[in-house]
Scaffold this motif. Structure first.
Motif, short mmCIF file in Angstrom:
data_model
loop_
_atom_site.label_atom_id
_atom_site.label_comp_id
_atom_site.label_asym_id
_atom_site.label_seq_id
_atom_site.Cartn_x
_atom_site.Cartn_y
_atom_site.Cartn_z
N TYR A 182 0.83 -1.20 0.00
CA TYR A 182 0.00 0.00 0.00
C TYR A 182 0.87 1.26 0.00
N ASP A 183 1.87 1.30 0.86
CA ASP A 183 2.76 2.46 0.88
C ASP A 183 3.51 2.60 -0.44
N TYR A 184 3.91 1.47 -1.02
CA TYR A 184 4.62 1.51 -2.30
C TYR A 184 3.74 2.15 -3.38
N LEU A 185 2.48 1.79 -3.38
CA LEU A 185 1.50 2.37 -4.32
C LEU A 185 1.32 3.86 -4.07
N MET A 186 1.11 4.25 -2.82
CA MET A 186 0.85 5.65 -2.49
C MET A 186 2.07 6.53 -2.78
N ASN A 187 3.26 5.97 -2.61
CA ASN A 187 4.47 6.75 -2.87
C ASN A 187 4.69 7.04 -4.35
N LYS A 188 3.91 6.41 -5.22
CA LYS A 188 3.97 6.68 -6.65
C LYS A 188 3.04 7.82 -7.06
N GLY A 189 2.37 8.43 -6.09
CA GLY A 189 1.57 9.61 -6.38
C GLY A 189 0.10 9.35 -6.67
N TRP A 190 -0.40 8.16 -6.35
CA TRP A 190 -1.81 7.86 -6.56
C TRP A 190 -2.65 8.41 -5.41
#
Length: 274
Positions: free
Chosen positions: A195-203
């Motif tokens: 989840y953090d990996y996804l959010m750190n991509k700017g989503w």
């Protein structure tokens, strides 16, 4: 504008046809504009549906065969309002099924896309993963809606690699309006993982940006892939590439807002405007 995602667990449910009818009634009652579905199965040995009966269907790949018990095909026929739809097989599911992804849209589908996001491309292996997308006009803007069913953070076919490939595939689409949703198999409350990996991509997680939201949990028991689970999980998301005004985010098909039709609950968001 209402968008919904649901892992259907199709043909593994008791009274499956009744549950398809219940889902169709919910979609009709709430006038949902776009529905993304995962674990959308058909029996590999079932009869093929003649193309003349595939109303409003738009293929995402060549030579796809829609069979008589295709969950999305049956659901689309049960809906009281016409929906455009697409489906793509991803891998063998539960030994005897073509397991895939589907999207249904009240707006005509302008384009479709389908891409592998796993390094593995073995159709017989459940770790093989794809994304499925449609382009349609939303609030007067050409918009992409992308559906995915991802693997786990620590699996040998890791979510991290699958998300990196997703970013590559979607790089050219993120300049416009883009939504991605589905079963991400990564817990939102678990730090330093998917989840953090996804959010750190700017989503933008539309659950977090909603003006009004509920508890958000979509899995509340032990299920396949989460056999040792003993607590509620939020692993099904709807995200956008750009900020949008979200009025509500609701867990649905959970026995309170719609009947339970799967081992997952669904998520529905309402975005301001039409």
């Amino acid at each position: 504008m209402k968008i919904m995602t649901l892992n259907t667990h199709s043909w593994q449910e008791e009274q499956q046809m009744d549950k398809i009818k219940q889902l169709a009634a919910f979609i009709h009652e709430h006038d949902i504009d776009v529905i993304s579905l995962q674990e959308v199965n058909q029996s590999m040995g079932a009869e093929a549906v003649p193309h003349s009966r595939l109303t409003h269907y738009r293929p995402a790949e060549q030579d796809i065969v829609i069979r008589e018990d295709n969950y999305a095909y049956i659901l689309q026929r049960e809906l009281k309002t016409e929906y455009y739809w697409t489906w793509v097989p991803v891998h063998v599911g539960f030994v005897t099924y073509d397991e895939g992804l589907a999207i249904l849209s009240k707006m005509p589908i302008q384009q479709t896309m389908s891409h592998y996001v796993s390094a593995m491309r073995d159709y017989s292996n459940y770790r093989t993963r794809k994304i499925l997308g449609i382009q349609a006009s939303m609030q007067g803007m050409d918009t992409w809606f992308v559906n995915g069913h991802y693997g786990w953070w620590e699996d040998e076919e890791s979510f991290r690699g699958q998300w990196d490939r997703t970013e590559e595939v979607l790089a050219g689409l993120r300049q416009g309006r883009l939504f991605i949703m589905g079963d991400f198999n990564n817990v939102a409350e678990r730090r330093g993982e998917g989840y953090d990996y996804l959010m750190n991509k700017g989503w933008h997680d539309l659950y977090l940006t909603a003006a009004d939201r509920d508890e958000g949990f979509t899995v509340v028991k032990a299920i396949a892939g989460w056999e040792d689970n003993k607590r509620p999980l939020r692993i099904d998301y709807i995200c956008s590439s750009h900020p949008v005004s979200v009025l509500t985010s609701r867990v649905v098909m959970n026995g309170e807002r719609g009947p339970v039709v799967s081992d997952h609950f669904g998520v529905m968001v309402e975005i301001e405007g039409k």
